[in-house]
Scaffold this active site. Structure first.
Site, short mmCIF file in Angstrom:
data_model
loop_
_atom_site.label_atom_id
_atom_site.label_comp_id
_atom_site.label_asym_id
_atom_site.label_seq_id
_atom_site.Cartn_x
_atom_site.Cartn_y
_atom_site.Cartn_z
N ASP A 71 -15.48 30.22 -33.20
CA ASP A 71 -16.37 29.52 -32.29
C ASP A 71 -17.75 29.34 -32.92
OD1 ASP A 71 -16.93 28.85 -29.19
OD2 ASP A 71 -18.62 29.99 -30.00
N TYR A 116 -26.06 27.00 -34.11
CA TYR A 116 -25.89 28.22 -34.92
C TYR A 116 -26.19 27.95 -36.40
CZ TYR A 116 -22.99 29.85 -30.92
OH TYR A 116 -22.52 30.18 -29.68
N LYS A 144 -20.07 22.99 -30.76
CA LYS A 144 -20.80 22.59 -29.54
C LYS A 144 -21.94 21.65 -29.88
CE LYS A 144 -19.98 27.31 -28.01
NZ LYS A 144 -20.24 28.08 -29.22
N HIS A 187 -23.13 22.25 -25.10
CA HIS A 187 -23.55 23.65 -25.19
C HIS A 187 -24.33 24.14 -23.98
CE1 HIS A 187 -24.54 26.86 -28.47
NE2 HIS A 187 -24.33 27.42 -27.30
#
Ligand code: A2P
Length: 286
Positions: free
Chosen positions: A46, A51, A80, A112
């Site tokens: 994920d 990120y 996301k 997200h």
């Protein structure tokens, strides 16, 4: 795909266990974590645009899948859309995720956050931006580039609005979920709408690992506190995404399918629900 999986309304299976990669950054750390996870049996990863590790994850998988005797089809990749790309930029944002991961398709792509970066939470342009993002995800889903599409951090109000306006229903809602935040309203909405309810931050950012009730259940079941927290979710059919950068903990966190918690222990854990969040609260987002 492992037998420990759930069927999504988009027609594909999603593993109950996936590796969360928030804060996993840099090619060496991502490579080490993905290597440990594949060896431990994880088949789901994920990531997210925010990120900043999509490129590192894609590269690690290209190098590591052959080493573990696996192919692209054996793994389930989630990413996301960043809040900065909510609205008119959503199509470009999703295509950027695909190019960063260097994949032909992403298994699951989520909006997200219900808000838009740069707008106040109460700004009445937020709903329109979300709807526009969803339309772009629907289009990419139709082209086969996003096999399943869904949302994260949506409240019951955001979910109801989406269900009324969508052409393609969301396959997944990913939210914070652990014994202190059981999210009953969202879970029953997901059940009613046929949306898979998925957990993040099952360990409460690590803070639940010292909760006295969790420690006692762990001691009695001869399991680690993390395994108890993860088992509590998967035993209810809720997919989890434990994140760790430590290979030993990555391995241990995967050992949740070879034991069961008793009904009284499940109830004791669920009774800890007090609405406590360790992560972001989306309830004020218009
Ligand atoms: P680390 O990467 O050093 O293992 P959450 O998913 O709830 O946000 O929690 C993630 C945090 O919990 C990370 O800081 C991670 O640190 C830590 N963590 C993950 N698994 C374990 C474990 N089995 N025991 C202790 N800490 C853990």
């Amino acid at each position: 795909m492992s037998s420990h999986s759930v069927a999504l309304n988009a027609g594909l299976q999603m593993p109950l266990l996936g590796l969360g990669t928030y804060k996993l950054c840099g090619p060496a750390d991502v490579y080490q974590a993905v290597d440990a996870a594949l060896a431990a049996g994880y088949r789901s990863f994920d990531s997210a645009a925010v990120y900043r590790n999509e490129a590192d994850l894609g590269k690690a998988l290209r190098e590591l899948l052959p080493k573990h005797g696996l192919t692209r089809e054996d793994v389930f990749i989630t990413s996301k859309l960043g809040p900065k790309d909510q609205g008119v930029k959503a199509m470009d944002g999703a295509l950027h995720s695909l190019s960063q991961l260097d994949l032909e398709y992403i298994d699951l792509y989520l909006i997200h956050w219900p808000g838009t970066q740069g707008l106040q939470v109460a700004d009445d342009r937020n709903p329109g931006n979300r709807a526009q993002s969803w339309a772009s995800l629907e289009e990419l889903h139709g082209q086969g580039k996003l096999r399943a599409i869904g949302v994260s951090n949506y409240t019951p109000a955001h979910m109801k609005a989406l269900m009324q306006s969508c052409k393609v229903p969301p396959a997944v809602l990913q939210v914070e979920f652990h014994p202190r935040l059981c999210q009953p309203e969202l879970r029953s909405l997901c059940k009613e709408f046929g949306v898979c309810f998925q957990a993040y931050s099952s360990l409460g950012k690590g803070e639940l690992l010292t909760d006295p009730v969790i420690l006692e259940v762990a001691k009695n079941s001869k399991r680690t506190p993390a395994q108890v927290l993860l088992r509590w979710a998967v035993q209810q059919g809720v997919p989890v995404l434990p994140k760790s950068s430590n290979p030993e903990r990555i391995l241990r966190n995967a050992e949740v399918f070879d034991f069961a918690l008793s009904d009284p222990d499940m109830d004791r854990l669920s009774a800890l629900d007090c609405g406590q969040r360790f992560c972001w609260d989306p309830s004020e987002v218009a």
